[in-house]
Design a protein around this motif. Structure first.
Motif, PDB file in Angstrom:
ATOM      1  N   ASP A 331       0.825  -1.213   0.000  1.00  7.43           N
ATOM      2  CA  ASP A 331       0.000   0.000   0.000  1.00  7.43           C
ATOM      3  C   ASP A 331       0.865   1.272   0.000  1.00  7.43           C
ATOM      4  OD1 ASP A 331      -2.250  -1.629   0.067  1.00  7.43           O
ATOM      5  OD2 ASP A 331      -2.298  -1.645   2.274  1.00  7.43           O
ATOM      6  N   GLY A 332       2.002   1.231  -0.712  1.00  9.14           N
ATOM      7  CA  GLY A 332       2.849   2.402  -0.846  1.00  9.14           C
ATOM      8  C   GLY A 332       3.737   2.695   0.337  1.00  9.14           C
ATOM      9  N   ALA A 333       3.786   1.811   1.352  1.00  5.63           N
ATOM     10  CA  ALA A 333       4.610   2.041   2.546  1.00  5.63           C
ATOM     11  C   ALA A 333       5.539   0.853   2.757  1.00  5.63           C
ATOM     12  CB  ALA A 333       3.734   2.260   3.770  1.00  5.63           C
ATOM     13  N   TRP A 334       6.758   1.159   3.263  1.00  7.52           N
ATOM     14  CA  TRP A 334       7.744   0.121   3.529  1.00  7.52           C
ATOM     15  C   TRP A 334       7.479  -0.527   4.876  1.00  7.52           C
ATOM     16  CZ3 TRP A 334      10.586  -1.706  -0.241  1.00  7.52           C
ATOM     17  CH2 TRP A 334      10.974  -0.881  -1.301  1.00  7.52           C
ATOM     18  N   GLN A 335       7.626  -1.863   4.936  1.00  3.25           N
ATOM     19  CA  GLN A 335       7.554  -2.627   6.183  1.00  3.25           C
ATOM     20  C   GLN A 335       8.839  -3.440   6.303  1.00  3.25           C
ATOM     21  OE1 GLN A 335       4.054  -5.031   5.839  1.00  3.25           O
ATOM     22  NE2 GLN A 335       2.643  -3.290   5.842  1.00  3.25           N
ATOM     23  N   ASP A 336       9.497  -3.344   7.438  1.00  3.99           N
ATOM     24  CA  ASP A 336      10.761  -4.047   7.640  1.00  3.99           C
ATOM     25  C   ASP A 336      10.471  -5.449   8.153  1.00  3.99           C
ATOM     26  OD1 ASP A 336      13.934  -2.776   8.612  1.00  3.99           O
ATOM     27  OD2 ASP A 336      13.382  -4.876   8.342  1.00  3.99           O
ATOM     28  N   LEU A 337      10.900  -6.457   7.421  1.00  2.00           N
ATOM     29  CA  LEU A 337      10.709  -7.861   7.792  1.00  2.00           C
ATOM     30  C   LEU A 337      11.987  -8.505   8.304  1.00  2.00           C
ATOM     31  CD1 LEU A 337       8.514  -9.129   4.802  1.00  2.00           C
ATOM     32  CD2 LEU A 337       7.782  -8.061   6.933  1.00  2.00           C
ATOM     33  N   GLU A 338      13.013  -7.703   8.527  1.00  2.00           N
ATOM     34  CA  GLU A 338      14.293  -8.243   8.986  1.00  2.00           C
ATOM     35  C   GLU A 338      14.112  -8.920  10.347  1.00  2.00           C
ATOM     36  OE1 GLU A 338      18.429  -8.905   8.490  1.00  2.00           O
ATOM     37  OE2 GLU A 338      16.929  -8.095   7.140  1.00  2.00           O
ATOM     38  N   PRO A 339      14.568 -10.187  10.471  1.00  2.00           N
ATOM     39  CA  PRO A 339      14.418 -10.852  11.777  1.00  2.00           C
ATOM     40  C   PRO A 339      15.115 -10.110  12.907  1.00  2.00           C
ATOM     41  CG  PRO A 339      14.908 -12.441  10.059  1.00  2.00           C
ATOM     42  CD  PRO A 339      15.074 -11.094   9.440  1.00  2.00           C
ATOM     43  N   THR A 340      16.231  -9.446  12.607  1.00  2.00           N
ATOM     44  CA  THR A 340      16.920  -8.667  13.632  1.00  2.00           C
ATOM     45  C   THR A 340      16.858  -7.201  13.236  1.00  2.00           C
ATOM     46  OG1 THR A 340      19.007  -9.061  12.467  1.00  2.00           O
ATOM     47  CG2 THR A 340      18.458 -10.533  14.287  1.00  2.00           C
ATOM     48  N   ALA A 341      15.632  -6.665  13.158  1.00  2.00           N
ATOM     49  CA  ALA A 341      15.463  -5.293  12.694  1.00  2.00           C
ATOM     50  C   ALA A 341      16.059  -4.332  13.697  1.00  2.00           C
ATOM     51  CB  ALA A 341      13.984  -4.992  12.507  1.00  2.00           C
ATOM     52  N   PRO A 342      16.797  -3.298  13.234  1.00  2.00           N
ATOM     53  CA  PRO A 342      17.362  -2.317  14.157  1.00  2.00           C
ATOM     54  C   PRO A 342      16.262  -1.450  14.774  1.00  2.00           C
ATOM     55  CG  PRO A 342      17.764  -1.659  11.881  1.00  2.00           C
ATOM     56  CD  PRO A 342      17.165  -3.026  11.827  1.00  2.00           C
ATOM     57  N   ASP A 343      16.547  -0.915  15.931  1.00  2.00           N
ATOM     58  CA  ASP A 343      15.558  -0.109  16.634  1.00  2.00           C
ATOM     59  C   ASP A 343      15.348   1.259  15.992  1.00  2.00           C
ATOM     60  OD1 ASP A 343      15.341  -2.185  18.417  1.00  2.00           O
ATOM     61  OD2 ASP A 343      16.828  -1.357  19.815  1.00  2.00           O
ATOM     62  N   HIS A 344      16.324   1.746  15.184  1.00  2.00           N
ATOM     63  CA  HIS A 344      16.211   3.091  14.633  1.00  2.00           C
ATOM     64  C   HIS A 344      15.514   3.110  13.278  1.00  2.00           C
ATOM     65  CE1 HIS A 344      20.001   1.461  12.932  1.00  2.00           C
ATOM     66  NE2 HIS A 344      19.632   2.144  11.850  1.00  2.00           N
ATOM     67  N   LEU A 345      14.816   2.034  12.922  1.00  2.00           N
ATOM     68  CA  LEU A 345      14.122   1.995  11.645  1.00  2.00           C
ATOM     69  C   LEU A 345      13.048   3.077  11.624  1.00  2.00           C
ATOM     70  CD1 LEU A 345      13.773   0.405   8.946  1.00  2.00           C
ATOM     71  CD2 LEU A 345      12.019  -0.931  10.110  1.00  2.00           C
ATOM     72  N   PRO A 346      13.073   4.038  10.690  1.00  2.00           N
ATOM     73  CA  PRO A 346      12.119   5.136  10.698  1.00  2.00           C
ATOM     74  C   PRO A 346      10.755   4.774  10.152  1.00  2.00           C
ATOM     75  CG  PRO A 346      13.614   5.380   8.844  1.00  2.00           C
ATOM     76  CD  PRO A 346      14.081   4.201   9.632  1.00  2.00           C
ATOM     77  N   ARG A 347      10.561   3.559   9.645  1.00  2.00           N
ATOM     78  CA  ARG A 347       9.268   3.161   9.120  1.00  2.00           C
ATOM     79  C   ARG A 347       8.605   2.203  10.087  1.00  2.00           C
ATOM     80  NH1 ARG A 347      12.631   4.513   5.582  1.00  2.00           N
ATOM     81  NH2 ARG A 347      13.954   2.768   6.145  1.00  2.00           N
ATOM     82  N   ARG A 348       7.301   2.052   9.918  1.00  2.00           N
ATOM     83  CA  ARG A 348       6.546   1.212  10.838  1.00  2.00           C
ATOM     84  C   ARG A 348       6.906  -0.255  10.608  1.00  2.00           C
ATOM     85  NH1 ARG A 348       1.657  -0.702   8.402  1.00  2.00           N
ATOM     86  NH2 ARG A 348       1.387   0.066   6.259  1.00  2.00           N
ATOM     87  N   ALA A 349       6.923  -1.023  11.687  1.00  2.00           N
ATOM     88  CA  ALA A 349       7.249  -2.438  11.589  1.00  2.00           C
ATOM     89  C   ALA A 349       6.095  -3.176  10.921  1.00  2.00           C
ATOM     90  CB  ALA A 349       7.514  -3.022  12.976  1.00  2.00           C
ATOM     91  N   ALA A 350       6.422  -4.334  10.365  1.00  2.00           N
ATOM     92  CA  ALA A 350       5.415  -5.093   9.639  1.00  2.00           C
ATOM     93  C   ALA A 350       4.529  -5.845  10.612  1.00  2.00           C
ATOM     94  CB  ALA A 350       6.087  -6.079   8.695  1.00  2.00           C
ATOM     95  N   PRO A 351       3.211  -5.695  10.497  1.00  2.00           N
ATOM     96  CA  PRO A 351       2.318  -6.500  11.340  1.00  2.00           C
ATOM     97  C   PRO A 351       2.305  -7.937  10.848  1.00  2.00           C
ATOM     98  CG  PRO A 351       1.042  -5.194   9.796  1.00  2.00           C
ATOM     99  CD  PRO A 351       2.471  -4.778   9.618  1.00  2.00           C
ATOM    100  N   ALA A 352       2.107  -8.858  11.781  1.00  2.00           N
ATOM    101  CA  ALA A 352       2.116 -10.277  11.426  1.00  2.00           C
ATOM    102  C   ALA A 352       0.819 -10.644  10.719  1.00  2.00           C
ATOM    103  CB  ALA A 352       2.303 -11.136  12.679  1.00  2.00           C
ATOM    104  N   ASP A 353       0.943 -11.348   9.605  1.00  2.00           N
ATOM    105  CA  ASP A 353      -0.228 -11.857   8.915  1.00  2.00           C
ATOM    106  C   ASP A 353      -0.798 -13.044   9.688  1.00  2.00           C
ATOM    107  OD1 ASP A 353      -0.162 -10.039   6.870  1.00  2.00           O
ATOM    108  OD2 ASP A 353       1.244 -11.224   5.674  1.00  2.00           O
ATOM    109  N   PRO A 354      -2.072 -13.332   9.496  1.00  2.00           N
ATOM    110  CA  PRO A 354      -2.652 -14.518  10.152  1.00  2.00           C
ATOM    111  C   PRO A 354      -1.911 -15.779   9.741  1.00  2.00           C
ATOM    112  CG  PRO A 354      -4.388 -13.123   9.268  1.00  2.00           C
ATOM    113  CD  PRO A 354      -3.099 -12.559   8.765  1.00  2.00           C
TER     114      PRO A 354
END
Length: 448
Positions: A331-354
């Motif tokens: 939907d035009g927005a980035w989601q970080d799926l990195e298993p060890t995502a850094p805390d300073h990621l400026p975009r919203r984290a990816a919500p878990a799919d069912p």
């Protein structure tokens, strides 16, 4: 005097025989040899001649009438002759020149060439003068040492990397580009040398591998991205070896892995892929010892995607070791799926799919199969129509996480209704960001 009279008598006798009266062809009567009594004048002779002509049948004028002389035709007037030029005066033998004239100046030793005719352009506009090519520096001149930072005027390649005639297989092209389409997914992959490596003439340390194992609905796609260590010899070789070894291991187990994907056996996938990765890294360390390289410096960052060609299976599997990026554009927005995502990621984290487990990382290993402090990374993701999954090396992941303007621009480029072509994908993937001159490798999967 006697001879002259005799001659005159013969002449008179000839005229009497030709023009005499009553004579025929012989001139007078037969036996008449004397002189004629007619006076011998010019008019008499003309009249005799006219009478002779009348005897032959031609009209003759009446006797006593003198014939009129025919009028002569008037002669055409002759054209006036041009006046003859005056003869040049003879030079004076004393001075060698005509009197009253001066001698011309002597001719020059070398004649002066005529002035050139100016050329004019015949087209709608005149052509500018062609600039002269710069003179190359003389051979053997010392070259300027490469600076430590790339120039800010564009990502143009610099000198070619140095080559060893005995090891030409060590060379890597500046850019690699690939793509494919299977079922509901469209794949684009690109790897290019960074600005700093281009400017220095260094070899590209990023490696890219895109392969397919099997066929039809049972086919399995593997995309591997590896980055060599930042320093030391053999960095590019280490990255290519990592891709080759993991590719061989997955290819030998592709049937089992494809079945685990279709049946959603995530635990089996995690353990199996971790075992294959450990074996590959163990082989790389052994190869480093054979080449005399420190084993702890030889391993490279390795990140992979497993994609089933079956359109009914929408599970995507990521696994690997080392830094990089795994992101999803939804939907035009980035989601970080990195298993060890850094805390300073400026975009919203990816919500878990069912049904999608949270990201996880395996515990650190110190048994020599991987470098200390580098955990095994694993994550599965469920693909929705319209999603785009991005796997990239650190050279692209860092500006995406640190520069919101660059991330927004890429999101706009890759959120179009249709996936971009190969060249358009490469153009967007190599957008320059100040302060990020590393090699870049990007693998994008569009879902439909």
């Amino acid at each position: 005097m006697k001879q002259q009279g005799t001659g005159r008598g013969h002449e008179d006798d000839w005229w009497r025989r030709l023009y005499g009266d009553g004579g025929g062809a012989g001139g007078g009567a037969a036996g008449d040899t004397g002189a004629s009594d007619a006076p011998d004048t010019l008019d008499d002779r003309v009249a005799s001649a006219l009478r002779a002509l009348a005897a032959t049948g031609r009209a003759a004028p009446a006797p006593g009438d003198a014939p009129e002389r025919p009028e002569r035709p008037e002669r055409p007037e002759r054209p006036e002759r041009p006046e003859r030029p005056e003869r040049p005066e003879r030079p004076d033998p004393a001075t060698g020149k005509p009197p009253g004239r001066t001698a011309p100046p002597p001719p020059p030793a070398f004649p002066t060439p005529p002035a050139p005719i100016p050329l004019q352009a015949t087209g709608p506009g005149s052509r500018p003068a062609t600039p002269r090519r710069p003179v190359p520096p003389p051979r053997g001149a010392p070259a300027d040492p490469p600076p430590s930072a790339p120039p800010p005027d564009g990502p143009e390649p610099g000198p070619l990397p140095a080559a060893d005639p005995a090891a030409l297989d060590e060379l890597v092209p500046d850019t690699a580009l690939d793509g494919a389409r299977y079922g509901s997914l469209t794949l684009r992959a690109a790897s290019r040398r960074g600005d700093l490596a281009r400017h220095r003439g260094d070899i590209r340390r990023d490696a890219l591998l895109t392969v397919r194992f099997g066929s039809g609905r049972h086919a399995l796609l593997l995309v591997a991205v590896a980055t060599g260590p930042p320093a030391g010899a053999g960095a590019a070789r280490a990255a290519r070896d990592a891709c080759a070894w993991i590719g061989g291991a997955v290819g030998r187990s592709c049937t089992r892995l494809a079945e685990d994907l279709r049946t959603d056996q995530r635990d089996a996938l995690r353990s199996g892929l971790q075992r294959l990765t450990d074996r590959s890294y163990g082989t790389l360390r052994a190869r480093a010892e054979e080449r005399g390289l420190p084993p702890e410096r030889y391993p490279a960052a390795l990140r992979c995607l497993l994609l089933p060609a079956d359109p009914e299976c929408r599970t995507r599997v990521f696994f690997g070791v080392g830094p990089g990026g795994l992101l999803r554009l939804r939907d035009g927005a980035w989601q970080d799926l990195e298993p060890t995502a850094p805390d300073h990621l400026p975009r919203r984290a990816a919500p878990a799919d069912p049904g999608e487990p949270p990201p996880a990382a395996a515990g650190r290993r110190t048994d020599g199969t991987r470098a200390p402090g580098e955990p095994f990374l694993f994550r599965t993701a469920f693909a929705r129509p319209g999603d785009m999954l991005l796997l990239c090396s650190a050279g692209l992941a860092e500006p995406l996480r640190q520069d919101p303007a660059f991330a927004a621009r890429l999101a706009a480029e890759w959120s179009l209704p249709r996936p971009p072509g190969l060249t358009d994908f490469l153009t967007a993937a190599q957008l320059r960001v100040e302060g990020h001159p590393k090699d870049r490798t990007a693998v994008a999967v569009w879902e439909s």
